[in-house]
Design a protein around this motif. Structure first.
Motif, PDB file in Angstrom:
ATOM      1  N   HIS A  62       0.686  -1.286  -0.099  1.00 14.57           N
ATOM      2  CA  HIS A  62       0.143   0.018   0.034  1.00 14.57           C
ATOM      3  C   HIS A  62       0.820   1.430  -0.073  1.00 14.57           C
ATOM      4  O   HIS A  62       2.062   1.159   0.391  1.00 14.57           O
ATOM      5  CB  HIS A  62      -0.855   0.042   1.448  1.00 14.57           C
ATOM      6  CG  HIS A  62      -0.026  -0.239   2.522  1.00 14.57           C
ATOM      7  ND1 HIS A  62       0.776   1.100   3.124  1.00 14.57           N
ATOM      8  CD2 HIS A  62       0.136  -1.087   3.256  1.00 14.57           C
ATOM      9  CE1 HIS A  62       1.150   0.734   4.154  1.00 14.57           C
ATOM     10  NE2 HIS A  62       0.994  -0.669   4.409  1.00 14.57           N
ATOM     11  N   GLY A  63       0.179   2.215  -0.357  1.00 16.66           N
ATOM     12  CA  GLY A  63       1.160   3.574  -0.129  1.00 16.66           C
ATOM     13  C   GLY A  63       1.239   4.263   1.201  1.00 16.66           C
ATOM     14  O   GLY A  63       0.927   3.543   2.064  1.00 16.66           O
ATOM     15  N   SER A 121      -3.323   4.184  10.538  1.00 18.51           N
ATOM     16  CA  SER A 121      -2.773   3.046   9.597  1.00 18.51           C
ATOM     17  C   SER A 121      -3.684   3.788   8.158  1.00 18.51           C
ATOM     18  O   SER A 121      -3.533   2.806   7.397  1.00 18.51           O
ATOM     19  CB  SER A 121      -2.963   1.712  10.144  1.00 18.51           C
ATOM     20  OG  SER A 121      -2.251   1.433  11.252  1.00 18.51           O
ATOM     21  N   TYR A 122      -4.485   4.731   8.120  1.00 13.05           N
ATOM     22  CA  TYR A 122      -5.107   5.057   7.103  1.00 13.05           C
ATOM     23  C   TYR A 122      -4.240   5.522   5.824  1.00 13.05           C
ATOM     24  O   TYR A 122      -3.375   6.094   6.002  1.00 13.05           O
ATOM     25  CB  TYR A 122      -5.989   6.124   7.065  1.00 13.05           C
ATOM     26  CG  TYR A 122      -7.408   5.298   7.648  1.00 13.05           C
ATOM     27  CD1 TYR A 122      -7.516   4.297   8.484  1.00 13.05           C
ATOM     28  CD2 TYR A 122      -8.673   5.949   7.355  1.00 13.05           C
ATOM     29  CE1 TYR A 122      -8.746   3.872   9.126  1.00 13.05           C
ATOM     30  CE2 TYR A 122      -9.794   5.696   7.777  1.00 13.05           C
ATOM     31  CZ  TYR A 122      -9.996   4.575   8.696  1.00 13.05           C
ATOM     32  OH  TYR A 122     -11.195   4.103   9.263  1.00 13.05           O
ATOM     33  N   LEU A 123      -4.582   5.192   4.661  1.00  9.06           N
ATOM     34  CA  LEU A 123      -3.833   5.640   3.586  1.00  9.06           C
ATOM     35  C   LEU A 123      -3.921   7.152   3.366  1.00  9.06           C
ATOM     36  O   LEU A 123      -4.999   7.551   3.619  1.00  9.06           O
ATOM     37  CB  LEU A 123      -4.321   5.038   2.187  1.00  9.06           C
ATOM     38  CG  LEU A 123      -3.590   5.261   1.076  1.00  9.06           C
ATOM     39  CD1 LEU A 123      -2.356   4.214   0.960  1.00  9.06           C
ATOM     40  CD2 LEU A 123      -4.420   4.930  -0.270  1.00  9.06           C
ATOM     41  N   THR A 124      -2.645   7.619   3.223  1.00  2.96           N
ATOM     42  CA  THR A 124      -2.764   9.219   3.054  1.00  2.96           C
ATOM     43  C   THR A 124      -2.969   9.613   1.567  1.00  2.96           C
ATOM     44  O   THR A 124      -2.797   8.861   0.864  1.00  2.96           O
ATOM     45  CB  THR A 124      -1.469  10.014   3.530  1.00  2.96           C
ATOM     46  OG1 THR A 124      -0.554   9.471   2.518  1.00  2.96           O
ATOM     47  CG2 THR A 124      -1.201   9.390   4.747  1.00  2.96           C
ATOM     48  N   GLY A 125      -3.550  10.996   1.319  1.00  5.78           N
ATOM     49  CA  GLY A 125      -3.349  11.584   0.186  1.00  5.78           C
ATOM     50  C   GLY A 125      -2.173  11.499  -0.902  1.00  5.78           C
ATOM     51  O   GLY A 125      -2.463  10.853  -1.973  1.00  5.78           O
ATOM     52  N   ILE A 126      -1.236  11.411   0.029  1.00  8.44           N
ATOM     53  CA  ILE A 126       0.226  11.081  -0.628  1.00  8.44           C
ATOM     54  C   ILE A 126       0.271   9.797  -1.197  1.00  8.44           C
ATOM     55  O   ILE A 126       0.953   9.450  -2.349  1.00  8.44           O
ATOM     56  CB  ILE A 126       1.447  11.490   0.341  1.00  8.44           C
ATOM     57  CG1 ILE A 126       1.413  13.051   0.241  1.00  8.44           C
ATOM     58  CG2 ILE A 126       2.788  10.921  -0.533  1.00  8.44           C
ATOM     59  CD1 ILE A 126       2.446  13.543   1.394  1.00  8.44           C
ATOM     60  N   GLY A 127      -0.149   8.942  -0.248  1.00 12.22           N
ATOM     61  CA  GLY A 127      -0.073   7.242  -0.733  1.00 12.22           C
ATOM     62  C   GLY A 127      -1.291   7.326  -1.892  1.00 12.22           C
ATOM     63  O   GLY A 127      -0.705   6.169  -2.723  1.00 12.22           O
ATOM     64  N   GLU A 369      14.885   0.002   0.494  1.00 13.02           N
ATOM     65  CA  GLU A 369      14.914  -0.333  -1.025  1.00 13.02           C
ATOM     66  C   GLU A 369      13.772  -1.412  -1.410  1.00 13.02           C
ATOM     67  O   GLU A 369      12.976  -1.278  -2.211  1.00 13.02           O
ATOM     68  CB  GLU A 369      16.119  -0.997  -1.305  1.00 13.02           C
ATOM     69  CG  GLU A 369      17.288   0.105  -1.282  1.00 13.02           C
ATOM     70  CD  GLU A 369      17.263   1.279  -2.270  1.00 13.02           C
ATOM     71  OE1 GLU A 369      16.510   0.857  -3.386  1.00 13.02           O
ATOM     72  OE2 GLU A 369      17.986   2.105  -2.280  1.00 13.02           O
ATOM     73  N   ILE A 370      13.266  -2.210  -0.273  1.00 15.98           N
ATOM     74  CA  ILE A 370      12.349  -3.229  -0.799  1.00 15.98           C
ATOM     75  C   ILE A 370      11.311  -3.154   0.166  1.00 15.98           C
ATOM     76  O   ILE A 370      10.188  -4.013  -0.301  1.00 15.98           O
ATOM     77  CB  ILE A 370      13.245  -4.866  -0.346  1.00 15.98           C
ATOM     78  CG1 ILE A 370      13.539  -4.626   1.078  1.00 15.98           C
ATOM     79  CG2 ILE A 370      14.257  -4.797  -1.346  1.00 15.98           C
ATOM     80  CD1 ILE A 370      14.386  -6.225   1.494  1.00 15.98           C
ATOM     81  N   ALA A 371      10.992  -2.234   1.053  1.00 15.73           N
ATOM     82  CA  ALA A 371       9.714  -2.150   1.868  1.00 15.73           C
ATOM     83  C   ALA A 371       9.284  -0.867   2.044  1.00 15.73           C
ATOM     84  O   ALA A 371       8.591  -0.218   3.079  1.00 15.73           O
ATOM     85  CB  ALA A 371       9.785  -2.775   3.201  1.00 15.73           C
ATOM     86  N   ALA A 372       9.708   0.154   0.886  1.00 15.99           N
ATOM     87  CA  ALA A 372       9.279   1.672   1.073  1.00 15.99           C
ATOM     88  C   ALA A 372       7.808   1.532   0.729  1.00 15.99           C
ATOM     89  O   ALA A 372       7.040   0.520   0.385  1.00 15.99           O
ATOM     90  CB  ALA A 372       9.868   2.541  -0.208  1.00 15.99           C
ATOM     91  N   PHE A 373       7.196   2.783   1.188  1.00 18.51           N
ATOM     92  CA  PHE A 373       5.613   2.813   0.926  1.00 18.51           C
ATOM     93  C   PHE A 373       5.586   2.667  -0.836  1.00 18.51           C
ATOM     94  O   PHE A 373       6.266   3.073  -1.558  1.00 18.51           O
ATOM     95  CB  PHE A 373       5.308   4.397   1.122  1.00 18.51           C
ATOM     96  CG  PHE A 373       4.962   4.452   2.451  1.00 18.51           C
ATOM     97  CD1 PHE A 373       4.278   3.751   3.484  1.00 18.51           C
ATOM     98  CD2 PHE A 373       5.534   5.756   3.111  1.00 18.51           C
ATOM     99  CE1 PHE A 373       4.020   3.905   4.761  1.00 18.51           C
ATOM    100  CE2 PHE A 373       5.541   5.840   4.559  1.00 18.51           C
ATOM    101  CZ  PHE A 373       4.719   4.925   5.417  1.00 18.51           C
ATOM    102  N   SER A 374       4.509   1.847  -0.967  1.00 19.35           N
ATOM    103  CA  SER A 374       4.073   1.616  -2.475  1.00 19.35           C
ATOM    104  C   SER A 374       5.059   0.839  -3.435  1.00 19.35           C
ATOM    105  O   SER A 374       5.183   0.581  -4.426  1.00 19.35           O
ATOM    106  CB  SER A 374       3.919   2.917  -3.154  1.00 19.35           C
ATOM    107  OG  SER A 374       2.910   3.571  -2.886  1.00 19.35           O
ATOM    108  N   THR A 375       5.836   0.027  -2.345  1.00 16.32           N
ATOM    109  CA  THR A 375       6.895  -0.895  -3.148  1.00 16.32           C
ATOM    110  C   THR A 375       6.258  -2.005  -3.754  1.00 16.32           C
ATOM    111  O   THR A 375       5.138  -2.218  -3.561  1.00 16.32           O
ATOM    112  CB  THR A 375       7.936  -1.569  -2.104  1.00 16.32           C
ATOM    113  OG1 THR A 375       9.174  -2.113  -2.726  1.00 16.32           O
ATOM    114  CG2 THR A 375       7.244  -2.423  -1.344  1.00 16.32           C
ATOM    115  N   ASN A 376       6.962  -2.372  -5.150  1.00 17.35           N
ATOM    116  CA  ASN A 376       6.128  -3.300  -6.041  1.00 17.35           C
ATOM    117  C   ASN A 376       7.020  -4.177  -6.650  1.00 17.35           C
ATOM    118  O   ASN A 376       8.310  -4.098  -6.900  1.00 17.35           O
ATOM    119  CB  ASN A 376       5.175  -2.637  -6.787  1.00 17.35           C
ATOM    120  CG  ASN A 376       6.167  -1.470  -7.702  1.00 17.35           C
ATOM    121  OD1 ASN A 376       7.002  -1.781  -8.662  1.00 17.35           O
ATOM    122  ND2 ASN A 376       5.961  -0.265  -7.231  1.00 17.35           N
TER     123      ASN A 376
END
Length: 463
Positions: A62-63, A121-127, A369-376
């Motif tokens: 998630h973001g 824990s809610y997604l933010t606008g930036i997310g 590198e591997i668990a940043a926000f929005s990682t994919n």
């Protein structure tokens, strides 16, 4: 002449003053709270000549989100104490303050966001924007995949606001500016999900890993390490107030820093001013240790759980080669699942296990590198023309950058099958204290291919 020397000395002193507010190169990596923009590539720059995409499979964390309830309560309590003490010191005895005055003023002008207490824990606008932009870039790169009926698309989140909203954001970006309407292709989330959240229902993981003693011991070693104690003492001096800082306070101050900077347009927060860049590198390591043992290579349970989404990937691409696959399949989950998948793939594995007591500055396992926000993880199946023949190739991207799983030309279909067919046997019987599907070689690092691992398959597989 003497006056000139004094002036030069003063100029030199002011120039060398180490302030955060005007630092040219503030540290950018904040473990699992690193903004996606700090680590991403751009999939639009990765080309496969003479190839057409026929199917895309992706797994997303998630973001950007708000802190959870516990973190919110702890950092709120800490910020109140620090702001109160700093305000008094600033008004009554500024000479005891060692931090830069502009940094102190920025902090005193800062205000607590009360919505954190009502939306943990809610997604933010930036997310939302992070995930929307990924969807948009996927559309721009693989526009031909968007043609097709809604049943050619499948999107599924876990049962959390931050993942459900991330799925919506991705589909929004994917279809933005087109006539396509794929919101109906978003599957409903369920309490139990054995593809993208199997660890929640795996008793072996919950007891032996998440609540296990190894994780507790390694974090205790980290908290007592000389580097961490030096950071704590330096933060104490930078604060310049009577409040006695503990190691736990230091980490909560780091939480204030990294969450609030991730919401700033300039990616800065006055809460970060109490840390040097070297301090932030030390603080970053705590999450690396924690995630290594809780989600990563530190437990074979994690590695086995990470096989579940890869089974889904293999089966989707296998179906696509038989003309019954989907155009796009995307899942939206959490850093726990993503790191388990990374571990199942054998990526970012150090030769020696991470140790809480001493930091390996050159480690491969880096949550930034591997668990940043929005990682994919994005996998794309292509149909290619090569020397008059039609063949399949698979390309893998992590955070929109090529991985070591395949060459720049992508894996051939045979290479893909050789690497991934093991995951077809994925099951969760080991969660009931039975044998593992596979036991990764303890010495296998990122530079050793999964092919080498498959050579050991007759020994490792349960008959």
């Amino acid at each position: 002449m003497g006056v000139k020397i004094v002036l030069l000395t003063l100029v030199s002193f002011v120039t060398c003053k180490d302030c955060y507010w005007n630092a040219r190169c503030p540290y950018q990596l904040f473990s699992s709270k690193t903004p996606y923009e700090s680590v991403r590539g751009d999939l639009r720059d990765e080309n496969m000549p003479n190839c057409q995409p026929i199917s895309l499979w992706s797994l997303h964390r998630h973001g950007n989100r708000n802190p959870n309830t516990q973190v919110t309560e702890e950092i709120n309590e800490l910020q109140k104490k620090i702001i109160s003490e700093l305000s008094l010191a600033y008004e009554n005895n500024r000479t005891q303050l060692t931090n830069c005055f502009q940094d102190i003023e920025d902090l005193l002008h800062w205000s607590w966001n009360t919505t954190l207490e009502t939306s943990p824990s809610y997604l933010t606008g930036i997310g939302y924007e992070e995930i929307f932009d990924i969807g948009k870039r996927v559309r721009q790169k693989f526009e031909t995949l968007l043609s097709g009926t809604p049943d050619k698309f499948y999107f599924r989140p876990t049962n959390e606001q931050r993942t459900i909203t991330s799925a919506i954001a991705f589909v929004h970006g994917l279809t933005y500016g087109t006539k396509a309407n794929l919101t109906g292709s978003i599957d409903g989330a369920s309490e139990e999900d054995n593809v993208i959240r199997p660890y929640e229902s795996c008793a072996k993981y919950q007891e032996d890993v998440k609540k296990g003693q190894t994780l507790v011991d390694q974090l205790a070693l980290y908290d007592a390490s000389p580097e961490v104690l030096v950071v704590r003492d330096r933060v104490q001096r930078h604060l310049g107030i009577n409040y006695q800082v503990t190691v736990a306070d230091t980490y909560n101050l780091y939480e204030l820093c990294r969450f609030h900077r991730s919401w700033s347009p300039k990616l800065r927060s006055p809460w970060c001013s109490f840390f040097t860049n070297e301090d932030l590198e030390v603080m970053e390591y705590r999450d690396d240790v924690r995630h290594y043992y809780r989600n990563g290579h530190g437990s074979e349970i994690n590695v086995n759980l990470g096989a579940a989404p890869l089974k889904d990937l293999y089966e989707n691409f296998e179906n696509a080669t038989l003309n019954r696959g989907k155009n796009i399949v995307s899942y939206f989950t959490h850093d726990t699942m993503f790191e388990m998948v990374i571990s199942a793939l054998g990526l970012y594995k150090d030769k020696e296990p991470l140790q809480g007591a001493s930091r390996n500055a050159n480690r491969l396992w880096r949550t930034s590198e591997i668990a940043a926000f929005s990682t994919n993880l994005i996998a794309v199946l292509f149909k290619c023309q090569e020397q008059g023949d039609e063949i399949y190739r698979v390309q893998f991207l992590i955070n929109e950058k090529l991985t070591t799983l395949c060459s720049e030309a992508g894996c051939t279909w045979k290479q893909f099958v050789d690497k991934f067919q093991i995951f077809k046997n994925t099951n969760f019987e080991f969660c009931l204290n039975k044998e593992y599907l596979f036991k990764p070689n303890a010495n296998r690092g990122v530079n050793i291919s999964i092919m080498s691992f498959l050579m050991l398959l007759p020994i490792l597989l349960i008959v």
